[in-house]
Design a protein around this motif. Sequence first.
Motif, PDB file in Angstrom:
ATOM      1  N   THR A   1       2.295 -20.490 -11.696  1.00 55.52           N
ATOM      2  CA  THR A   1       1.076 -22.120 -11.887  1.00 55.52           C
ATOM      3  C   THR A   1       0.053 -22.618 -10.834  1.00 55.52           C
ATOM      4  O   THR A   1      -0.564 -23.495 -11.070  1.00 55.52           O
ATOM      5  N   SER A   2       0.240 -22.167  -9.222  1.00 49.64           N
ATOM      6  CA  SER A   2      -0.105 -22.467  -8.721  1.00 49.64           C
ATOM      7  C   SER A   2      -0.522 -22.068  -7.108  1.00 49.64           C
ATOM      8  O   SER A   2       0.802 -21.475  -6.966  1.00 49.64           O
ATOM      9  N   PRO A   3      -1.344 -22.033  -6.591  1.00 48.47           N
ATOM     10  CA  PRO A   3      -1.101 -21.766  -5.088  1.00 48.47           C
ATOM     11  C   PRO A   3      -0.460 -21.821  -4.047  1.00 48.47           C
ATOM     12  O   PRO A   3       0.170 -21.247  -3.454  1.00 48.47           O
ATOM     13  N   THR A   4       0.040 -23.166  -4.734  1.00 47.41           N
ATOM     14  CA  THR A   4       0.604 -24.019  -4.171  1.00 47.41           C
ATOM     15  C   THR A   4       1.976 -22.487  -4.268  1.00 47.41           C
ATOM     16  O   THR A   4       3.656 -21.992  -2.888  1.00 47.41           O
ATOM     17  N   GLN A   5       2.530 -22.591  -5.285  1.00 45.94           N
ATOM     18  CA  GLN A   5       3.655 -21.953  -4.961  1.00 45.94           C
ATOM     19  C   GLN A   5       3.658 -20.450  -5.001  1.00 45.94           C
ATOM     20  O   GLN A   5       5.147 -19.585  -4.787  1.00 45.94           O
TER      21      GLN A   5
END
Length: 462
Positions: free
Chosen positions: A68-72
Motif C-alpha cells: 500500500t506504500s513504498p515504505t511497505q
Amino acid sequence: MSADKLYILDTNVLLHDPNCLYEFKEQDVAIPMTVLEELDSIKDRKQSVAQEARHVIRAIDNILSAATSPTQITKGVQILVPGTGDDSKLGKLSVFPDHELTSRQGFLPIEKNNDNRIINCALHLQSSDPHRDIILVTKDINMRLKAMGAGLQKVEDYRKDQLVSDVELLPSGHYHIEGNFWEKVSDVKSYQEGPNTYHKVSPDLLPEAYVNQYVFDDSNDFAARVESIDHEKTVLRDLGFGHLMQQSCWGISPINIYQAFAMQSVLDEDIDLCVLNGAAGSGKTLVALACALEMVIEEGRYNKIIVTRSTPPVAEDIGFLPGTEEEKMTPWLSSIHDNLEAMHENDDRPQSSVKYAIEKANIQFKSLNFIRGRSIQDAVVLIDEAQNLTPQQLKTILTRCGKGSKMICLGNLAQIDSNYLTPLTSGLTYIVERFKGFDGAANIHFEGIFRSRLAEYAEEHL
C-alpha cells in the motif's frame, strides 16, 4: 514480527529457479535494487535467460503489488502461495535500496561492480540487525568467497533443486547381481503375456529396485527390467541377455550390455522419456540416433526427429550466423553429423547416405528459444548436452512433449559448461532423480568408452 532469517538473493539464483521466492518457507526474502536492475537489463536480451528474467519480474510484481506504500515494500510484503492466497507458511518479500550504500561506509568498493553492491547490502543488514541471521544466497562461487572475506557470516548456494548430496548416489538405471541370479531365487512364478515373459520374485532379492531399472548377472544369460513393485512381489520382465545384445538399429548393434539396455528402452513404445548419461565416447548419441532413424524410417512410428541442445552462447550468437534457423544451429549440432557419418562410413557414397537419412527421417535442428510454446507430436526429440540445462529449462522442454512423441536426453555430467551449474544442480541430475520409478521413463548410465583408446585414456587420467 520478523522471521528468524533473512535471505538476500543474487540475480543468478532468481534466473536459475524463477520460482525460488516461494521456497524459503516461513523465512523472509530480500532483493537488492541492484538485482532488479540486472533483471531489467537481461529481460530484453535475445537469449533464453531473458524468459527466466521476465518470469521472475512478474513473480516479484505479483507479490509486491499488494503493498500500500513504498515504505511497505522496503519493510516487506507477505508472500502468498500462488493460486491459493495462503500466507500461513511463507515469509515476506522486500526490496532493499542498496544503491544508497557507498564504499565510504566501510564496505567493498562499488564502482562498476554489482556483486560488491549486493554483498554490501548483506553486510549492512548484518550490522544493523545483529539478532537476525542474514544469509546471502548466490550460485557464484567467487562471490561467495568475496562475501565471506568481507566479513559476511552466512553465505549459501541455492540447493532447493539439489536432490542428491553426491553425484555418485545418482541412480545408474541398472543393477548388477554377482553370480547367477536364479541360484539366489527360491520362489518364483513365471507367466506369459503376449510375446513377453514375466517373473514374480520376492522383493527381498532386489531391496532397492525401482520401476524400469535393468537387472543382469554374471551368467551372460539373465537380463531383465523391473516392471512393478509392491510389498509382496517384484515383477521382472525377462529380456534375455543374448536377445539384447543381438539388437540392431540402422546397422548399429550394442557393444556392451549398457548400450543394449539403452537401445531397448529407446525402442520400447511404453517408455516416453529416456535419459542416457555417461562419459564422452560411450556411445550415447550414436545409440540414440540409430534407434531414432530406425523408428522413423524403417518402422514409421514417428514422423520426424527433432534435435536440440544446450548451447551456452547460442542465444547471443545464433542471430549473427547466416541462413535459416536450422542452418544457424548446424555448427552447434555437429555431433549429430559426426555420428551420421560414422554410421555410413562404409557406404559407397557416405555423404549421399547422410543426406538421405536427414531428409528421409525429416531431421530438424531447433534452437531452445523456438522450443518454448510448442506442442511436439509424433516425433523423436533428442536433447543433446542436457547437462548444461537448468531444471527449469528441462521442464520447459519436456512439457512440450505431445501425443505420440518420445524424449531422449543425452548428457555427460563431467562436461558442464555453464557458469552456474554443477553436477549436483544440473537439470540432467534433477530429472534422473525426479523420474526414478516413473513407469514412463528409463535412465541408463553408460559404462565404457569406445571412441578411441586415446579418448578412453584421456577420460580416465585427465
